[in-house]
Design an enzyme around this catalytic site. Structure first.
Site, PDB file in Angstrom:
ATOM      1  N   ASP A 160       1.033  -1.094   0.017  1.00 41.02           N
ATOM      2  CA  ASP A 160       0.119   0.013  -0.019  1.00 41.02           C
ATOM      3  C   ASP A 160       0.928   1.253   0.062  1.00 41.02           C
ATOM      4  O   ASP A 160       1.678   1.351   0.833  1.00 41.02           O
ATOM      5  CB  ASP A 160      -0.880  -0.036   1.263  1.00 41.02           C
ATOM      6  CG  ASP A 160      -1.914   0.926   1.256  1.00 41.02           C
ATOM      7  OD1 ASP A 160      -2.449   1.407   0.431  1.00 41.02           O
ATOM      8  OD2 ASP A 160      -2.303   1.476   2.144  1.00 41.02           O
ATOM      9  N   LYS A 186     -12.044  13.232   7.745  1.00 43.10           N
ATOM     10  CA  LYS A 186     -12.362  13.677   6.442  1.00 43.10           C
ATOM     11  C   LYS A 186     -13.130  14.504   5.830  1.00 43.10           C
ATOM     12  O   LYS A 186     -12.719  15.713   5.560  1.00 43.10           O
ATOM     13  CB  LYS A 186     -13.008  12.256   5.842  1.00 43.10           C
ATOM     14  CG  LYS A 186     -12.095  10.803   5.984  1.00 43.10           C
ATOM     15  CD  LYS A 186     -12.934   9.728   5.277  1.00 43.10           C
ATOM     16  CE  LYS A 186     -12.244   8.352   5.524  1.00 43.10           C
ATOM     17  NZ  LYS A 186     -10.994   8.258   5.076  1.00 43.10           N
ATOM     18  N   ARG A 238      -9.029   0.483  12.569  1.00 42.57           N
ATOM     19  CA  ARG A 238      -8.451   0.849  13.578  1.00 42.57           C
ATOM     20  C   ARG A 238      -9.367   1.536  14.815  1.00 42.57           C
ATOM     21  O   ARG A 238      -9.310   1.152  15.639  1.00 42.57           O
ATOM     22  CB  ARG A 238      -7.516   2.075  13.121  1.00 42.57           C
ATOM     23  CG  ARG A 238      -6.436   1.782  12.220  1.00 42.57           C
ATOM     24  CD  ARG A 238      -5.535   3.059  11.638  1.00 42.57           C
ATOM     25  NE  ARG A 238      -4.748   2.754  10.752  1.00 42.57           N
ATOM     26  CZ  ARG A 238      -3.576   3.787  10.615  1.00 42.57           C
ATOM     27  NH1 ARG A 238      -3.293   4.549  11.125  1.00 42.57           N
ATOM     28  NH2 ARG A 238      -2.792   3.266   9.500  1.00 42.57           N
TER      29      ARG A 238
HETATM   30  O1  G3H Z   1      -3.891   5.008   3.287  1.00 43.50           O
HETATM   31  C1  G3H Z   1      -2.639   4.661   4.087  1.00 43.50           C
HETATM   32  C2  G3H Z   1      -3.217   3.687   5.062  1.00 43.50           C
HETATM   33  O2  G3H Z   1      -3.975   3.689   5.915  1.00 43.50           O
HETATM   34  C3  G3H Z   1      -1.958   3.355   5.845  1.00 43.50           C
HETATM   35  O3  G3H Z   1      -1.408   4.155   6.899  1.00 43.50           O
HETATM   36  O4  G3H Z   1       0.876   4.613   6.546  1.00 43.50           O
HETATM   37  O5  G3H Z   1      -0.243   4.802   8.761  1.00 43.50           O
HETATM   38  O6  G3H Z   1       0.386   2.673   7.915  1.00 43.50           O
HETATM   39  P1  G3H Z   1       0.184   3.938   7.643  1.00 43.50           P
HETATM   40  P1  13P Z   2      -8.924   4.913   5.116  1.00 42.27           P
HETATM   41  O1  13P Z   2      -8.072   5.792   5.990  1.00 42.27           O
HETATM   42  O2  13P Z   2     -10.362   5.686   4.677  1.00 42.27           O
HETATM   43  O3  13P Z   2      -9.339   3.732   5.658  1.00 42.27           O
HETATM   44  O4  13P Z   2      -8.605   4.635   3.790  1.00 42.27           O
HETATM   45  C1  13P Z   2      -7.217   3.656   3.774  1.00 42.27           C
HETATM   46  C2  13P Z   2      -6.311   3.672   2.387  1.00 42.27           C
HETATM   47  O5  13P Z   2      -6.675   4.194   1.622  1.00 42.27           O
HETATM   48  C3  13P Z   2      -5.301   2.700   2.579  1.00 42.27           C
HETATM   49  O6  13P Z   2      -4.489   2.582   1.478  1.00 42.27           O
HETATM   50 ZN    ZN Z   3      -4.464   4.900   0.542  1.00 38.30          ZN
END
Ligand code: G3H
Ligand code: 13P
Ligand code: ZN
Length: 379
Positions: free
Chosen positions: A83, A192, A289
């Site tokens: 991700d 958001k 979360r």
């Molecule tokens: O969009 C991002 C995800 O929610 C991952 O968040 O970089 O805090 O693990 P993080």
């Molecule tokens: P949210 O923060 O809305 O859950 O989105 C998560 C996301 O896009 C991870 O890449």
């Molecule tokens: Zn994302």
């Protein structure tokens, strides 16, 4: 062992009226919760791992957890996805770690740089049988390792950050990317929108016309349910040794909120985006979360209430237990993840789709990414 790329999933999802849930994993309880929900609903799934998750949990541990899930549930189609990867080096490391799908996120770079970064990632990944998601347009909200726009600025000017349909086509042609994360009015994180979000369905439609067949991805798609924010605020305890904080808290009383109220992406709009348009992947992290944290805090909150009752009742009988055993609050946290993921699988119309995806995977005869040809470990 149906560990696969996202291709067999998106082949069916694009015009099948459903989308695959991409859930972020950071630890054992979250992984187990997601898998339990998807197994009980027979839903294909994407386990996604951010740079932050790799740093927090150590990839070797996450990998071992995923291997267990795969061998326990051979009936489930599972993709392992990076991700928000930010460099080709990280993409290469993830390919070596056995990811079947990677995201390279160059959306915050100028367009030409985004194209060249994405192209380099596509070349590296495709050579190893791994698929690539990229991003075009800008999302609001900011998380630990994810570049985004200030939520307020985004909400006020959302139109100018949306993905340009002509650019999407050009981007697809120049990069050969397998799927595209689009900015259509969603936003990352727990803060958001102050008013109800409206997804830009006309924009999704336009992108589907200029870039037909390109699977679209919705990031920032949590709904931030108010009951979880309420629970977190209700059970967040003021540090009594901090006199100034206690005083301020007393002054503000009920107006005081640890987490401000915020509106997420409405689930009925997500259901529409996946049911009527080519949105094939929906990313959910924040709602997991919130669910885990609210459930854990609720355990602590109840413990405090029980202790108070016991004291007020003259301290008769056994003193209520304090929750210092992490299993007592991580367990309910894990159950909350199961419930939240099941809820999302129904929003995404993806419950029951696992057998069809396995059939599609077999039909494609998709070769596994190189990692699995070499590794003896990953049954
Ligand atoms: O969009 C991002 C995800 O929610 C991952 O968040 O970089 O805090 O693990 P993080
Ligand atoms: P949210 O923060 O809305 O859950 O989105 C998560 C996301 O896009 C991870 O890449
Ligand atoms: Zn994302």
């Amino acid at each position: 062992m149906p560990l696969m790329t996202t291709k067999p999933m998106f082949d069916l999802a694009y015009d099948g009226g459903f989308a695959i849930g991409a859930f972020n994993v950071n630890n054992m309880e979250i992984t187990q919760g997601i898998i339990e929900a998807c197994a009980s609903e027979q839903a294909p799934l994407i386990l996604q791992i951010s740079k932050g998750a790799r740093a927090y949990a150590n990839m070797a541990y996450l990998r071992a957890l995923i291997n267990c899930a795969v061998s326990e549930h051979p009936e489930l189609p599972i993709a392992i996805h990076l991700d928000h990867g930010d460099t080709v080096d990280l993409v290469n490391t993830c390919i070596e770690d056995g990811f079947t799908s990677v995201m390279i996120d160059g959306s915050h770079h100028p367009y030409d740089e985004n194209v060249s970064l994405t192209k380099a990632a596509v070349d590296a990944a495709h050579a190893k049988g791994v698929v690539v998601e990229a991003e075009l347009g800008m999302l609001g909200g900011i998380e630990e390792d994810v570049v985004g726009l200030d939520a307020e600025e985004y909400e006020k000017n959302v139109e100018k950050f949306l993905t340009d349909p002509e650019e999407a086509k050009d981007f697809q042609d120049k990069t050969g990317v397998d799927s595209l994360a689009v900015a259509i009015g969603t936003s990352h994180g727990a803060y958001k929108f102050t008013t109800e979000a409206k997804l830009a369905f006309d924009r999704i439609e336009a992108i589907m016309k200029t870039a037909p067949g390109l699977p679209l991805v919705m990031h920032g798609s949590s709904s931030v349910p108010a009951e979880f924010i309420d629970a977190i605020n209700k059970y967040t305890v003021v540090d009594n040794s901090n006199a100034e904080l206690v005083k301020k808290f007393a002054e503000l009383g009920n107006e005081w909120q640890q987490m401000p109220k915020s509106m997420g992406v409405p689930e009925d709009q997500i259901n529409m985006a996946v049911g009527k348009y080519g949105v094939c992947k929906v990313n959910i992290d924040t709602d997991l979360r919130l669910a885990l944290t609210a459930a854990a805090l609720e355990v602590w909150g109840k413990c405090n209430v029980n202790v108070l009752e016991w004291i007020n009742g003259g301290r008769k009988g056994k003193q209520p237990e304090f929750m210092f055993d992490p299993r007592k609050w991580l367990g309910p946290g894990r159950s909350a993840i199961v419930d939240m993921v099941k809820r999302k699988l129904h929003v995404l119309n993806v419950a029951g789709k696992a057998p069809a995806v396995i059939e599609q995977w077999k039909k494609l005869g998709e070769p596994l990414p190189d990692y699995y040809k070499q590794a003896a470990c990953c049954g």
